[in-house]
Design a protein around this motif. Structure first.
Motif, short mmCIF file in Angstrom:
data_model
loop_
_atom_site.label_atom_id
_atom_site.label_comp_id
_atom_site.label_asym_id
_atom_site.label_seq_id
_atom_site.Cartn_x
_atom_site.Cartn_y
_atom_site.Cartn_z
N GLU A 210 24.46 49.02 52.77
CA GLU A 210 24.71 48.33 54.03
C GLU A 210 25.17 49.26 55.15
N CYS A 211 25.53 50.48 54.81
CA CYS A 211 26.08 51.39 55.82
C CYS A 211 25.02 51.71 56.87
N PRO A 212 25.29 51.48 58.14
CA PRO A 212 24.30 51.79 59.18
C PRO A 212 24.14 53.30 59.35
N THR A 213 23.08 53.67 59.99
CA THR A 213 22.82 55.08 60.24
C THR A 213 23.77 55.60 61.31
N LEU A 214 24.52 56.62 60.97
CA LEU A 214 25.46 57.21 61.92
C LEU A 214 24.75 58.28 62.73
N SER A 215 25.18 58.42 63.95
CA SER A 215 24.55 59.42 64.83
C SER A 215 24.99 60.82 64.43
N GLY A 216 24.19 61.78 64.84
CA GLY A 216 24.55 63.17 64.61
C GLY A 216 24.23 63.63 63.19
N ARG A 217 24.36 64.90 63.01
CA ARG A 217 24.07 65.50 61.71
C ARG A 217 25.30 65.42 60.81
N HIS A 218 25.12 64.91 59.61
CA HIS A 218 26.23 64.84 58.67
C HIS A 218 25.69 64.86 57.24
N ASN A 219 26.58 65.14 56.31
CA ASN A 219 26.23 65.17 54.91
C ASN A 219 26.71 63.89 54.24
N ALA A 220 25.93 63.37 53.30
CA ALA A 220 26.25 62.10 52.66
C ALA A 220 26.51 62.31 51.17
N LEU A 221 27.60 61.71 50.69
CA LEU A 221 27.94 61.70 49.28
C LEU A 221 28.17 60.26 48.85
N HIS A 222 27.90 60.00 47.57
CA HIS A 222 28.13 58.64 47.06
C HIS A 222 28.96 58.72 45.79
N TRP A 223 30.15 58.16 45.84
CA TRP A 223 31.04 58.09 44.68
C TRP A 223 31.30 56.62 44.38
N HIS A 224 30.51 56.04 43.53
CA HIS A 224 30.73 54.61 43.25
C HIS A 224 31.99 54.44 42.40
N LEU A 225 32.92 53.62 42.88
CA LEU A 225 34.14 53.30 42.16
C LEU A 225 34.26 51.78 42.03
N ASP A 226 34.76 51.34 40.90
CA ASP A 226 35.02 49.91 40.76
C ASP A 226 36.12 49.50 41.73
#
Length: 277
Positions: A210-226
């Motif tokens: 659901e996270c919208p696209t953020l402007s600018g250049r950035h790095n994305a990580l995904h840490w799924h936690l309960d």
């Protein structure tokens, strides 16, 4: 059967069989008319059980004693049942530890891949945004812990796709490590659409989707936690869930902080020998 056949079927050497006999672990064998050792299927069963119990961590004497008891009373002997159950628990714990280690290694690999030294302005703090659903527990803990462990090198932020009130137990477990989070407010991800962000770390699968696209250049990580806020039961049980999330985030943040610092050229110089000496 002779000693060579017994040893082969049990999976050990003949000298190993002789050692068990000399130590009194195995009873003295029957001697055939020619004077050679002679064994039957019961001897094989005893030896196989002893070897299996030894592999579970028992001493030779303990394994021999329990094998004798089992052959006399059957495979449902309470001590054997308890030993097997204990080993099952140990295996389950080891499997859980290995799975956790695998997740941590995957996280570290993704972090290394995501960190781009060209993506961070070395004059500004490293901007990190944690995102979850409600911005009430996981992402609030991430923001607080990064600020606590990362210090001024980082600008820690958090937001939610559907924000709600900051959970009181998140505030409480942070207070346990001397982080005052009483004035924290939940924020919507929309507030950060035009902000400079170096790293976006999503903490739930739905938040990533659901996270919208953020402007600018950035790095994305995904840490799924309960989500610890979904744990029910007594207060102490719920509190333990929040502590577990705090611990898991701490474990994940430690390598991330050092890698991000290194990419931005902000690791402190390693002290070397004094050239004056």
């Amino acid at each position: 059967m002779n000693i060579s056949a017994l040893a082969r079927r049990a999976g050990i050497s003949p000298s190993g069989v002789r050692w068990y006999e000399s130590a009194g672990i195995l009873p003295a064998p029957v001697r055939a008319g020619n004077g050679y050792r002679s064994y039957d299927e019961r001897d094989l069963s005893r030896l196989t059980l002893i070897i299996s119990l030894r592999r579970l961590g028992m001493s030779p004497v303990e394994a021999g004693r329990l094998a004798t008891q089992c052959l006399e009373s059957g495979p449902t002997h309470p001590l054997l049942v308890a030993t097997l159950e204990q080993q099952r628990r140990k295996i389950a714990e080891q499997r859980a530890d290995l799975e956790l280690l695998e997740h941590q290694l995957v996280d570290l690999e993704r972090t290394i891949e995501a960190v781009d030294p060209r993506g961070t302005d070395r004059r500004d703090p490293i901007a990190v945004l944690f995102v979850c659903n409600g911005n009430s527990a996981r992402s609030q803990l991430g923001e607080a812990l990064l600020g606590h462990f990362g210090g001024p090198d980082f600008a820690a932020m958090s937001a939610g796709t559907r924000p709600k009130r900051v959970h009181e137990l998140a505030v409480r477990v942070l207070a346990e490590i001397n982080v005052d989070w009483r004035n924290a407010k939940a924020k919507h991800i929309g507030e950060f659409l035009d902000r400079r962000i170096d790293y976006v770390i999503t903490l739930s699968n739905s938040a990533r989707e659901e996270c919208p696209t953020l402007s600018g250049r950035h790095n994305a990580l995904h840490w799924h936690l309960d989500d610890p806020s979904e744990v029910g039961g007594p207060q102490e049980t719920r509190l333990q869930a929040f502590r577990a999330t705090r611990t898991e985030l701490t474990v994940r943040l430690r390598p991330f902080i050092e890698i991000a610092r290194r990419a931005a050229g902000r690791l402190p110089a390693i002290a070397g020998p004094d050239p004056a000496r």
